[in-house]
Design an enzyme around this catalytic site. Structure first.
Site, PDB file in Angstrom:
ATOM      1  N   HIS A  18      58.233 -63.483 -51.118  1.00  0.00           N
ATOM      2  CA  HIS A  18      58.295 -62.257 -50.314  1.00  0.00           C
ATOM      3  C   HIS A  18      56.891 -61.868 -49.847  1.00  0.00           C
ATOM      4  O   HIS A  18      56.704 -61.490 -48.686  1.00  0.00           O
ATOM      5  CB  HIS A  18      58.863 -61.099 -51.143  1.00  0.00           C
ATOM      6  CG  HIS A  18      60.290 -61.260 -51.570  1.00  0.00           C
ATOM      7  ND1 HIS A  18      60.680 -61.253 -52.891  1.00  0.00           N
ATOM      8  CD2 HIS A  18      61.434 -61.431 -50.854  1.00  0.00           C
ATOM      9  CE1 HIS A  18      61.993 -61.384 -52.969  1.00  0.00           C
ATOM     10  NE2 HIS A  18      62.485 -61.508 -51.759  1.00  0.00           N
ATOM     11  N   LYS A  42      74.977 -58.054 -54.910  1.00  0.00           N
ATOM     12  CA  LYS A  42      75.150 -58.361 -56.336  1.00  0.00           C
ATOM     13  C   LYS A  42      74.502 -57.264 -57.172  1.00  0.00           C
ATOM     14  O   LYS A  42      73.565 -56.617 -56.723  1.00  0.00           O
ATOM     15  CB  LYS A  42      74.491 -59.705 -56.659  1.00  0.00           C
ATOM     16  CG  LYS A  42      75.358 -60.883 -56.240  1.00  0.00           C
ATOM     17  CD  LYS A  42      74.577 -62.179 -56.226  1.00  0.00           C
ATOM     18  CE  LYS A  42      73.838 -62.348 -54.931  1.00  0.00           C
ATOM     19  NZ  LYS A  42      72.825 -63.369 -54.890  1.00  0.00           N
ATOM     20  N   ARG A  91      64.190 -70.378 -45.897  1.00  0.00           N
ATOM     21  CA  ARG A  91      63.669 -71.390 -46.807  1.00  0.00           C
ATOM     22  C   ARG A  91      64.287 -72.752 -46.524  1.00  0.00           C
ATOM     23  O   ARG A  91      63.623 -73.711 -46.258  1.00  0.00           O
ATOM     24  CB  ARG A  91      63.948 -70.994 -48.261  1.00  0.00           C
ATOM     25  CG  ARG A  91      63.054 -69.900 -48.747  1.00  0.00           C
ATOM     26  CD  ARG A  91      63.626 -69.211 -49.935  1.00  0.00           C
ATOM     27  NE  ARG A  91      64.809 -68.436 -49.563  1.00  0.00           N
ATOM     28  CZ  ARG A  91      65.447 -67.631 -50.365  1.00  0.00           C
ATOM     29  NH1 ARG A  91      65.052 -67.502 -51.616  1.00  0.00           N
ATOM     30  NH2 ARG A  91      66.485 -66.951 -49.954  1.00  0.00           N
ATOM     31  N   SER A 129      64.350 -64.920 -55.911  1.00  0.00           N
ATOM     32  CA  SER A 129      64.381 -63.936 -57.007  1.00  0.00           C
ATOM     33  C   SER A 129      65.390 -64.363 -58.067  1.00  0.00           C
ATOM     34  O   SER A 129      65.152 -64.175 -59.264  1.00  0.00           O
ATOM     35  CB  SER A 129      64.781 -62.561 -56.474  1.00  0.00           C
ATOM     36  OG  SER A 129      63.831 -62.074 -55.568  1.00  0.00           O
TER      37      SER A 129
HETATM   38  P1  ADP Z   1      68.670 -60.622 -49.792  1.00  0.00           P
HETATM   39  O1  ADP Z   1      69.620 -60.216 -50.888  1.00  0.00           O
HETATM   40  O2  ADP Z   1      68.713 -59.704 -48.602  1.00  0.00           O
HETATM   41  O3  ADP Z   1      68.703 -62.073 -49.420  1.00  0.00           O
HETATM   42  P2  ADP Z   1      66.110 -61.213 -51.048  1.00  0.00           P
HETATM   43  O4  ADP Z   1      65.160 -60.249 -51.714  1.00  0.00           O
HETATM   44  O5  ADP Z   1      66.655 -62.307 -51.868  1.00  0.00           O
HETATM   45  O6  ADP Z   1      67.236 -60.291 -50.434  1.00  0.00           O
HETATM   46  O7  ADP Z   1      65.414 -61.851 -49.766  1.00  0.00           O
HETATM   47  C1  ADP Z   1      64.937 -61.041 -48.723  1.00  0.00           C
HETATM   48  C2  ADP Z   1      64.443 -61.938 -47.610  1.00  0.00           C
HETATM   49  O8  ADP Z   1      63.318 -62.678 -48.056  1.00  0.00           O
HETATM   50  C3  ADP Z   1      65.463 -62.977 -47.127  1.00  0.00           C
HETATM   51  O9  ADP Z   1      65.311 -63.152 -45.737  1.00  0.00           O
HETATM   52  C4  ADP Z   1      65.065 -64.229 -47.863  1.00  0.00           C
HETATM   53  O10 ADP Z   1      65.424 -65.401 -47.142  1.00  0.00           O
HETATM   54  C5  ADP Z   1      63.559 -64.051 -47.885  1.00  0.00           C
HETATM   55  N1  ADP Z   1      62.945 -64.786 -48.993  1.00  0.00           N
HETATM   56  C6  ADP Z   1      63.160 -64.650 -50.316  1.00  0.00           C
HETATM   57  N2  ADP Z   1      62.412 -65.534 -51.016  1.00  0.00           N
HETATM   58  C7  ADP Z   1      61.697 -66.243 -50.101  1.00  0.00           C
HETATM   59  C8  ADP Z   1      60.774 -67.323 -50.160  1.00  0.00           C
HETATM   60  N3  ADP Z   1      60.427 -67.888 -51.307  1.00  0.00           N
HETATM   61  N4  ADP Z   1      60.276 -67.791 -49.005  1.00  0.00           N
HETATM   62  C9  ADP Z   1      60.647 -67.249 -47.834  1.00  0.00           C
HETATM   63  N5  ADP Z   1      61.523 -66.263 -47.681  1.00  0.00           N
HETATM   64  C10 ADP Z   1      62.057 -65.751 -48.800  1.00  0.00           C
END
Ligand code: ADP
Length: 160
Positions: A18, A42, A91, A129
């Site tokens: 992030h 979730k 990703r 995450s």
């Molecule tokens: P969500 O539940 O909305 O997917 P996340 O916190 O998991 O929330 O992810 C938020 C955004 O950040 C999403 O667009 C996800 O693809 C991106 N993201 C999460 N981890 C990474 C990473 N390691 N590299 C690039 N983008 C990421």
């Protein structure tokens, strides 16, 4: 004209992935609103207050960033903060289908809202995450994947 973007997500918890997307976004927007979904699909490990607090700690001193929580439709929240761009990270191919659907739906809901996808540094492309929560839950070392404040919060939360 001030260019305002919104970076929505669960941030449960915020990872180096992030952080990478946030820094890349700041190269082309003036203000980035990092928006933690109050009720992600979730059940989250961290409450929205905890997720916000971690984001604030991790992003302390990064100019141009504002951290907020939001509920309901992203398109409405984008209006509230005056954002015309949604930033999301991509990703792998596995992210694509859901992200594509969301981008088109958000455009349907708010015509001027443009979604921009950013690709993280290669070594962060495997990071999520959920993986961090899982590894930390089994007592694994996630110190290279998250900020030290997040690492400490995971230990407290998971009793590691
Ligand atoms: P969500 O539940 O909305 O997917 P996340 O916190 O998991 O929330 O992810 C938020 C955004 O950040 C999403 O667009 C996800 O693809 C991106 N993201 C999460 N981890 C990474 C990473 N390691 N590299 C690039 N983008 C990421």
């Amino acid at each position: 004209m001030t260019r305002i973007a919104i970076y929505p997500g669960s941030f449960d918890p915020v990872t180096r992935g992030h952080e990478d997307i946030i820094r890349r976004s700041l190269r082309f927007v003036d203000r980035l609103v990092v928006a933690a979904a109050a009720q992600p699909t979730k059940k989250p490990l961290f409450s929205v207050e905890e997720r916000i607090e971690l984001l604030q700690t991790v992003l302390k001193g990064v100019a141009g960033v504002e951290i907020r929580s939001f509920d309901g439709l992203l398109a409405n929240f984008a209006d509230t903060v005056g954002a015309e761009i949604v930033v999301r990270g991509l990703r792998a191919v596995s992210d694509f289908e859901y992200e594509f659907q969301m981008a088109l739906m958000n455009r349907k809901l708010k015509h001027e809202l443009e979604t921009v996808f950013l690709v993280p540094a290669l070594h962060l492309t495997f990071l999520s995450s959920s993986l961090v929560r899982e590894v930390a839950g089994f007592g694994g070392d996630v110190s290279e994947l998250v900020d030290p404040a997040v690492d400490a919060a995971l230990r407290v939360k998971l009793g590691g």
